[in-house]
Design an enzyme around this catalytic site. Structure first.
Site, PDB file in Angstrom:
ATOM      1  CD  GLU A 225     -51.082 -23.771  -0.949  1.00  0.00           C
ATOM      2  OE1 GLU A 225     -52.412 -23.314  -1.178  1.00  0.00           O
ATOM      3  OE2 GLU A 225     -50.037 -23.449  -0.479  1.00  0.00           O
TER       4      GLU A 225
ATOM      5  CG  ASP B 167     -48.390 -21.077   1.924  1.00  0.00           C
ATOM      6  OD1 ASP B 167     -49.708 -21.851   2.110  1.00  0.00           O
ATOM      7  OD2 ASP B 167     -48.183 -20.205   2.058  1.00  0.00           O
TER       8      ASP B 167
END
Length: 702
Positions: free
Chosen positions: A379, A343
């Site tokens: 990401e 993330d």
């Protein structure tokens, strides 16, 4: 209680069959107390006797799995200089393998009094805080091992442990919403039938439900608020307390592996749940604040934040980097997971201010013999300056391709001048990845994900409808590149319903036949809706859960998805390991890929830039796959024509001449998902009519 010196390594609580070794890093501590709690909450405090290489440690005989514990760290409390030790606050072990309970949001969890940020709060936080748990590290894995499915054969299914299973009627109620629920035969059978090869689990590291959400009667449903990087989240365990979530998680992984399905974890190493300078003192802040957090250089009471959460992990410090790497290795070696999706990964590359692909974190991953061998997905952005880094990660990495998502959405909603971008994304985004030696698998392709509209809502809403979140619809993305097909939200208009279903199939067919690695958001193949809410991060309820009863009305869409995945699996032309070149690959000068107009002639430069070029035919040459199988034999496949018509009207496509193929048969038609009106064959140079907003796939027969 007699405590022995123990060892400084490994960090955390390590049970060896006769007792437990405790080890905690803190450079700023002057004294560290180990706190043991019995089942009645009675606390026993023991000073850790040894300090070696900045690690405080000790060994306790007869301390066994299930023992709850925490730390109190004595040291300077000087927020202006970034020091926040407070022995009145019970602290979680950063290396805890399991965590028990939930935080009760009392003021005692904070090191200041509410409304007085410069004050000091000396209330004992232990009655209100979670506790670390000593675990049993032993587990019968049998012959389980990492599956190591090649990336070009991988199909990822992004899933939420609770959301996937909470409403499934074939899963016993007592295990719905848990690791055991996800491992239930009914769920595994469904995933196998669908044809996915990996589940990418939204955060399962122990996370915290923010006090602001709890006060509104909501929770941190998504889980992007980690407090324990080694501990499976206890809220997803059907076993209550004593660290049973570890065994349950391992059993889930073992069951999925036996079914041939990999487990990828969505991990959040960019920040922790302690928030900004006004957040609670739960663990890292009170242990060694400047080691674990990136502080503002000239105002150390504040946190440098590129994550939008209040803090960023200090990847300039050796201890934070060791924590990340130790955690990654632990999940691979002890928990047997097959990869990670990072993330806001750009935040991990900010040693100073800019995102740096030469950052120490990437070097550590690259040279690590364990972590470098599993699937690594970034990401590739954060919220800081220059944070959007799609295409900018090192060669070992794959990336969520946000440009793929945006381009495909624009193409199917008829945005002008999107054709060239769409063509690049459909063929693996060589413009982003080829320059540094990466291949099509570097692109993790997706149209929808947990963050944003579901596939159903993407074709049903022009605007977000996030009122249930209690933020006056201000949260969530406002520019969704969505199209409601004429009516906002649910409708009984049969024509609009049919168009929406066709658009869903268009998105799925494009996604699953693109070069790269496809990722499906859980429930999209089941028509899952969130009622137009594009930010269900706080909705642990029917808004976000998969409705398996209603899903039975989506058999056509589910079957269509499964057949697409079967087509992809059978035909290597849709999952090449190298980029197309456009060069001839056969004696008759046919290239490996060709872009044709609706009249069957090659696309010109003008066609790429005009509205009329929005329709196109793509020829994929099955004899032009520059790869060999395990025996060294050249890989060949059927050739295919893909006819794209994002326009509203029916269009007659002329198939190319005989050099591309003599006869073609329909294998996919998004306007006719069951192929009820299948035509036997269409000859070269013949016409094939494609309905408006439709994609057709033809296979060369000879």
């Amino acid at each position: 209680m007699k405590i022995w010196p123990g060892n400084p390594y490994p960090l955390g609580a390590t049970y060896d069959g006769g007792g437990t070794n405790f080890a905690l890093f803190s450079e700023v501590a002057e004294r560290v107390e180990l706190c043991l709690f019995d089942d009645d909450g009675v606390e026993t405090r023991i000073d850790l006797p040894e300090r070696e290489a900045l690690v405080w440690h000790g060994y306790l005989p007869r301390v066994v799995p299930g023992q709850r514990y925490g730390y109190r760290v004595h040291g300077p409390y000087d927020p202006a200089n970034g020091l926040r030790c407070n022995p009145n606050k019970l602290l979680l072990d950063p290396y805890a393998k399991a965590i028990d309970g939930r935080n009760d949001w009392n003021q005692a969890l904070f090191s200041y009094n509410f409304g007085e940020p410069d004050s000091v709060n000396d209330q004992d936080s232990a009655p209100y805080s979670q506790k670390s748990v000593v675990i049993n590290p032993f587990f019968d894995w049998g012959n389980d091992r990492p599956l190591r499915i090649p990336f070009h054969q991988t199909v990822i299914y992004e899933a939420h442990v609770k959301g996937m299973t909470q409403r499934h009627p074939d899963i016993p109620e007592d295990v719905r919403g848990t690791y055991s629920g996800l491992a239930h035969p009914a769920m595994i059978k469904y995933l196998q039938k669908l044809g996915v090869t990996a589940v990418e689990l939204m955060p399962v590291h122990q996370f915290v439900h923010d006090s602001t959400l709890v006060d509104r009667g909501l929770t941190n449903y998504w889980g992007y608020n980690t407090i324990g990087f080694f501990a499976p989240h206890n809220g997803y365990a059907s076993f209550d307390g004593h660290g049973g979530q570890v065994q349950e998680f391992k059993s889930m992984v073992k069951a999925l592996h036996q079914a041939g399905i990999e487990v990828i974890l969505d991990v959040v190493y960019n920040h922790t749940a302690e928030g900004n300078h006004l957040g609670p003192t739960l663990s890292f802040r009170g242990i060694d604040n400047p080691a674990y957090y990136r502080l503002v250089d000239d105002q150390k009471q504040y946190y440098y934040d590129t994550t939008g959460t209040g803090n960023s992990l200090n990847v300039r410090h050796h201890e934070s980097l060791r924590l990340i790497m130790d955690s990654l290795r632990y999940w691979v070696t002890e928990m047997h997971v097959d990869g990670f999706r990072f993330d806001l990964a750009a935040a991990l590359a900010r040693e100073f201010h800019a995102v740096d692909r030469l950052a120490a974190f990437f070097d550590l991953v690259n040279q690590d013999p364990v972590v470098s061998q599993v699937k690594l997905i970034a990401e590739p952005w954060d919220v800081g300056d220059g944070g959007y880094q799609v295409g900018g990660f090192p060669p070992l990495w794959t990336e969520w391709n946000g440009r793929y998502r945006d381009s495909v959405r624009d193409f199917w909603r008829g945005e002008p001048s999107s054709l060239g971008e769409f063509a690049s994304r459909f063929t693996g985004s060589s413009d982003l990845y080829e320059i540094d030696g990466r291949r099509p698998i570097a692109s993790i392709n997706f149209v929808t994900a947990h963050d944003g509209f579901t596939l159903n809502d993407l074709v049903s809403y022009n605007d977000k409808h996030n009122d249930a979140n209690g933020e006056e619809n201000r949260d969530g993305e406002s520019h969704n590149r969505s199209w409601n097909c004429g009516v906002e939200g649910p409708t009984d208009d049969a024509d609009i319903v049919a168009l929406r279903e066709r658009q869903k199939r268009n998105f799925l067919a494009t996604l699953l036949l693109s070069q790269g690695v496809p990722m499906i958001a859980h429930g999209d193949e089941l028509g899952r809706t969130q009622g137009g809410n594009n930010n269900v991060y706080c909705q642990d309820n029917e808004i976000a859960w998969v409705d398996w009863v209603d899903a039975r009305n989506q058999d056509i869409l589910t079957g269509f998805t499964s057949r697409l995945l079967e087509l992809r699996a059978k035909h290597p032309i849709f999952r090449r390991r190298r980029f197309f070149t456009g060069d001839p690959v056969t004696d008759d000068k046919i290239p490996d890929i060709a872009w044709l107009r609706r009249d069957g002639q090659p696309m010109t430069e003008a066609d790429w830039n005009t509205r009329s070029g929005m329709t196109m035919t793509v020829f994929l040459n099955g004899h032009g796959i520059p790869e060999r199988d395990a025996l060294g034999e050249a890989i060949t496949d059927d050739s295919f024509l893909l006819l794209f018509n994002p326009l509203g009207e029916r269009v007659a496509f002329t198939l190319p001449d005989r050099q591309f193929g003599r006869t073609w048969e329909v294998v996919v038609n998004t306007a006719d998902p069951l192929l009820a009106a299948r035509r036997k064959t269409t000859k070269a140079g013949g016409q094939y009519e494609v309905s408006g907003h439709t994609m057709v796939v033809l296979r060369c027969r000879y």
